[in-house]
Design a protein around this motif. Structure first.
Motif, PDB file in Angstrom:
ATOM      1  N   GLN A 151      -6.971   1.760  10.343  1.00 49.22           N
ATOM      2  CA  GLN A 151      -7.109   3.211  10.404  1.00 49.22           C
ATOM      3  C   GLN A 151      -8.153   3.574  11.455  1.00 49.22           C
ATOM      4  O   GLN A 151      -9.207   2.945  11.524  1.00 49.22           O
ATOM      5  N   THR A 152      -7.850   4.582  12.236  1.00 49.33           N
ATOM      6  CA  THR A 152      -8.828   5.086  13.197  1.00 49.33           C
ATOM      7  C   THR A 152      -9.106   6.544  12.848  1.00 49.33           C
ATOM      8  O   THR A 152      -8.205   7.379  12.894  1.00 49.33           O
ATOM      9  N   LEU A 153     -10.347   6.829  12.491  1.00 46.09           N
ATOM     10  CA  LEU A 153     -10.707   8.168  12.020  1.00 46.09           C
ATOM     11  C   LEU A 153     -11.642   8.830  13.022  1.00 46.09           C
ATOM     12  O   LEU A 153     -12.530   8.168  13.568  1.00 46.09           O
ATOM     13  N   PRO A 196      -5.222  10.771   9.306  1.00 48.65           N
ATOM     14  CA  PRO A 196      -6.087  10.517   8.147  1.00 48.65           C
ATOM     15  C   PRO A 196      -5.982  11.579   7.050  1.00 48.65           C
ATOM     16  O   PRO A 196      -5.998  11.233   5.862  1.00 48.65           O
ATOM     17  N   LEU A 218       0.737   3.759   1.927  1.00 47.38           N
ATOM     18  CA  LEU A 218       1.129   4.128   3.289  1.00 47.38           C
ATOM     19  C   LEU A 218       2.280   3.261   3.785  1.00 47.38           C
ATOM     20  O   LEU A 218       3.256   3.760   4.349  1.00 47.38           O
ATOM     21  N   THR A 219       2.187   1.975   3.542  1.00 40.90           N
ATOM     22  CA  THR A 219       3.242   1.065   3.994  1.00 40.90           C
ATOM     23  C   THR A 219       4.541   1.343   3.243  1.00 40.90           C
ATOM     24  O   THR A 219       5.626   1.316   3.822  1.00 40.90           O
ATOM     25  N   THR A 245      -2.436  -0.979   7.254  1.00 37.49           N
ATOM     26  CA  THR A 245      -2.620  -1.058   8.708  1.00 37.49           C
ATOM     27  C   THR A 245      -3.962  -0.426   9.072  1.00 37.49           C
ATOM     28  O   THR A 245      -4.464   0.429   8.359  1.00 37.49           O
ATOM     29  N   SER A 296       0.844  -1.193   0.000  1.00 36.81           N
ATOM     30  CA  SER A 296       0.000   0.000   0.000  1.00 36.81           C
ATOM     31  C   SER A 296       0.881   1.246   0.000  1.00 36.81           C
ATOM     32  O   SER A 296       2.049   1.212   0.393  1.00 36.81           O
TER      33      SER A 296
END
Lengths: 615, 615
Positions: B310-312, A152, A138-139, B308, A136
């Protein structure tokens, strides 16, 4: 007026005018150049060396024995041993300054170098995805940066950024978090600002965080001043009207924005390239800046909203900085002992002092910290704004036209900032004037300007003629007659001004006295008294002792350390490890609440009397 | 139409109508009650026990030997051994359900109990400050709560809150952060919602996080459906028009808001008392929900924005929940294998299976995970929305009026949801119809509806009469004549519908085939095939094998596990430790990109053929 001599300090380019005979270290201090002087000015440590580029300093080689061989011939001198007798141009190597010394100490203390700011940039060139490597976005980025967390907003921006920028760019990192992504390699562009948020004056220093060098300094009157002279007045306003919190917060943020604008203009830096701000202020200033209601500081038991360091998003404060930039506020000790004290102790390294040592930070709020037996005890005392020229009848800030030095012999000799006609009296001028009037016997230890019949017999008529009284018998001393002044009126020290000074000195002196008493120490046992504050380094040590502002210690035990809170803010900006040390320090400093001391009123009353003869 | 029998399941109160002879576990599955059945329905493990409250089930005690003594007499039966022959009312003890089993397993795995949500409340009564204890407000609160971090917004709110509430109140904590302060003791009020974000259907379950019990379930069509049937269509829209990302994000968020509104209304809960949301969806659904551009999934090599978890902040998504509430999105594996797969593997505990096991999650996007030799390999395949009744000429969702079971003998027997007149065909009805037509010889293995001359000789005229062809020679099979249907038109299975089913089955079957081939396994070596998906538990195992949707394994190896992604989302909501396990699982699952497999097209083509005779 006696002719003044111009001293120019190279590298900074700042200059001052001083009376003949002024110590060079003092002249440097007034120009904001604090020379380090661990030996207390005895000429033994050799740390304060400077090079005389133009002008004469005499040939007394013996005084400069602490210099390396040949150095004297090359123009090097010990700053503490030179008195200004001709105009001078002086080169100050960075390693002779207190700031530099503090950074070296930080480096020595194993934190891995002073230049290790909390914000950093990292240029990355990623391999584009392939069928064999379809990690990904992000990774892929995090693998290149090491373990970072990404908010985010930035995850959302990532896909377009990477593809538009061809998988290259600069990541901005703060405290293990990605706070920004910039096209191309911008790693050489990284700025921060360190602020000293004073009750009366706010000073900001712009740093290039890549070079670790300051680029510009700017100061402004704290925009809250119109809402009250001192912290108590401002707290009271908020207690009376909850909306005043926002008014006061907006005022200080406007001041900060103005300073940032000036800094950016001076250094030709875009404000979006400022990624971090550190700020040190007293409890009230820090809390209002953060938008935290300081009302609980307005009543016993004086409770702060926070004491661990706070990191606020700059955007939340409406500061026009880089996306994701933060504002770091120093940890606080308790009551009115706030972040400026922690920053000051950090900068002065008071925790590392041998033997009992005192830090006195003089401002509208005076902070006093005593180090003894491995302990640190701190208190705060409301000195009021007299030291900054406010509440003085003809007072003014230390700006051009302000009398900042007074010497009485047969004449009145004044030193005026900017070598101009005198327009008013600033804090140091006030201290000088009162100290000299005490020495001359014109003012007695109760602070009273004496009537003609009580004046000493030997007082020259030139001085005697300058004493006047109004109908109610309140005296004044004419420092400059109307013909000499900038205003066309007599410039006087008024009886009321002496009372203001007595209140200001009394508050600080009582605080010092109580800390010493609690520790079972006599003033003479203090090996070091560190004098700090934006204004501290302009105070003449002998006069500070004469009026009782500082305890009776040998003058060489007194060291100027400049604006320690500001230096602490700079160190925290330059070094994240140092910032972490601030949090540890906070836990070590014990808060002493003067209002809880049963003898405070007595000490205060006694401290308002000037010493009988402290010279 | 044959008479149907009503089966009511107690506790949930849900009921279904089934044809006589239907297995009770199947009836339960259709009512959303997934009975656990680790023995595969052989009647040996005794886990699926239920109590018959009303109705008859016969007296074959031997079939129920796995029950404790006396249990049979008290009305207890093994769900897997009962066939519905009269209307029934059945009590299902929670411990007989798959959900319950999964939670117990979580508990057993040493995580310290399943009910350990990421969000928690703590009621505190603080000692007010005194002169002897004048700690800051923040330190006072943090000392009572243990080490927590507090965002500036809440620090700012703290002084007024503590003083107005007399130093008492409820702290809301999530993941070591304070996210809210509430007056009084509200610790008994703590809700969360677990979402299964399907491409076509979104299901939300409201949980009381104090009791650990669900309070309401609601589902809605995914609001994005109007923007494209499947994920590729939606990705394409965004690739063509960047503004479509916001349109699609708004659509799913509107759907979520609608579901939250329904849940709150049903359970009489205020949405501000919902403190956390967990959501599992495929890569495209999760990314669009977060506002992350999924365009890179639209071209080789199919790159995700994140993998990974995600916390939004819910506020960022405009969800009307508690202040500080967050939305947790599951970690993703790669390409189209997203959070629903991780959630499903988590819920099914596929990682803990003995021997080779397959998880097939059937939806618009089919996900397949093979566990073997300690490895987990996952792939995703675009089945299209046929299983959900879309792209079928007279298709509809599984709602009242939908034909959901078809049996052919001499007659056509239909089971219609809600016991109504048939209005259309849903996914299970489609599978049944095709499987039965294959068995009857009306459709051949290429999927063609045979013309009269090719039909088997023994086919009853009652069926033969239902076959019709249009001018182009395309056949259809009349499931219900106009006089019997809800629409007043013939309800038919069209040739085109069979082609859609072939595509959908082929995609899944090819995925399974490739995973098995990579692992060197034959279908017969699979000890367990777990059938998941909101719709999976309605599929008749025998028919799924007949049309080749599932590989040729003994029917008892096939187990329904209900909506595994939804269960995973629920487990993650109920237990922060389980959620952490999801992250660990992600790292263990290897992504297999079918498009990279050189034999995918061949496998797909072969898988589109129906098995010659799979019964």
């Amino acid at each position: 007026m006696q002719e003044e001599l111009k001293v120019v300090f190279q590298r900074s380019g700042r200059s001052v005018f001083v009376l003949p005979g002024t110590a060079l270290v003092e002249a440097a201090g007034r120009a904001g150049v604090i020379l380090q002087m661990p030996c207390g000015g005895r000429g033994t440590c050799g740390k304060c060396r400077v090079r005389i580029v133009a002008g004469a300093t005499g040939n007394d080689v013996a005084r400069h024995a602490a210099l390396p061989s040949d150095a004297f011939e090359q123009g090097w001198r010990l700053g503490c041993q030179v008195r200004v007798t001709t105009p001078l141009t002086v080169e100050v190597p960075p390693e002779s300054t207190f700031e530099y010394q503090q950074r070296i100490l930080v480096e020595d203390s194993g934190h891995g170098g002073v230049l290790d700011p909390g914000v950093a940039k990292c240029y990355v060139e990623l391999e584009p995805p392939t069928q064999a490597d379809s990690r990904s976005d992000l990774t892929r980025l995090c693998a290149a940066l090491g373990g970072v967390t990404v908010a985010p907003e930035l995850v959302a921006a990532l896909p377009a950024f990477l593809r538009e920028q061809d998988w290259r760019g600069t990541a901005v990192l703060a405290d293990g978090c990605l706070i920004g992504l910039e096209p191309d390699d911008t790693t050489s562009v990284l700025y921060g600002v360190a602020f000293d948020i004073g009750t009366t004056t706010v000073v900001g220093t712009l740093f290039d965080l890549v070079a670790g060098e300051s680029r510009a300094v700017a100061s402004e009157m704290n925009g809250q001043v119109s809402q009250g002279d001192d912290v108590l007045a401002r707290i009271l306003r908020i207690r009376e009207d909850a909306s005043a919190l926002l008014t006061l917060q907006t005022a200080i943020l406007d001041t900060i924005r103005t300073i940032i604008r000036k800094l950016c203009a001076e250094a030709d830096v875009a404000s979006r390239n400022i990624y971090e701000v550190t700020a040190a202020g007293n409890s009230t200033m820090q809390q209002i800046l953060a938008g935290y209601d300081p009302s609980a500081l307005g009543e016993v038991p004086f409770v702060q909203v926070f004491d661990t360091a706070q990191t606020l998003p700059a955007a939340r404060l409406g500061l026009p900085l880089a996306d994701g930039a933060t504002v770091y506020l120093f940890p606080q000790v308790g009551g009115f002992v706030g972040g400026d004290t922690v920053a000051g102790v950090l900068a002065a390294r008071l925790d590392a002092s041998d033997g009992p040592a005192l830090l006195v930070d003089i401002g509208t709020n005076g902070e006093i910290v005593l180090a003894h037996d491995g302990k640190l005890e701190a208190t705060s005392t409301a000195a009021g704004p007299a030291f900054e020229g406010a509440r003085i009848v003809q007072g003014m800030r230390a700006s051009p036209g302000a009398v900042e030095k007074v010497v009485l012999d047969d004449e009145v000799r004044l030193n005026v900032i900017g070598n101009a006609r005198p327009a008013g009296l600033c804090g140091t001028g006030l201290i000088d004037a009162v100290a000299e009037l005490l020495r001359a016997g014109i003012v007695d230890s109760t602070g009273r300007i004496l009537p003609a019949e009580e004046l000493p017999a030997g007082l020259p008529d030139t001085l005697r003629d300058r004493i006047a009284f109004d109908a109610e018998g309140r005296g004044r001393f004419i420092l400059a007659v109307a013909a000499e002044s900038a205003t066309g009126e007599d410039l006087c020290l008024w009886q009321k001004d002496i009372r203001e000074l007595q209140l200001a000195c009394g508050a600080i002196r009582a605080g010092i006295a109580i800390l010493l008493r609690r520790a079972g120490l006599q003033p003479g046992e203090l090996g070091t008294v560190l004098l700090a504050g934006a204004f501290g380094n302009f105070i003449r040590r002998r006069n500070a002792c004469r009026i009782g502002l500082l305890p009776a210690v040998p003058h060489e035990a007194i060291r100027y350390i400049g604006n320690a809170a500001s230096l602490g803010a700079k160190l925290a900006l330059l070094s994240a490890p140092v910032r972490r040390r601030a949090d540890a320090l906070r836990g070590r400093i014990q808060h002493v609440d003067l209002s809880l001391d049963p003898e405070f009123q007595l000490e205060f009353g006694m401290a308002m009397l000037f010493p009988e003869d402290a010279d």
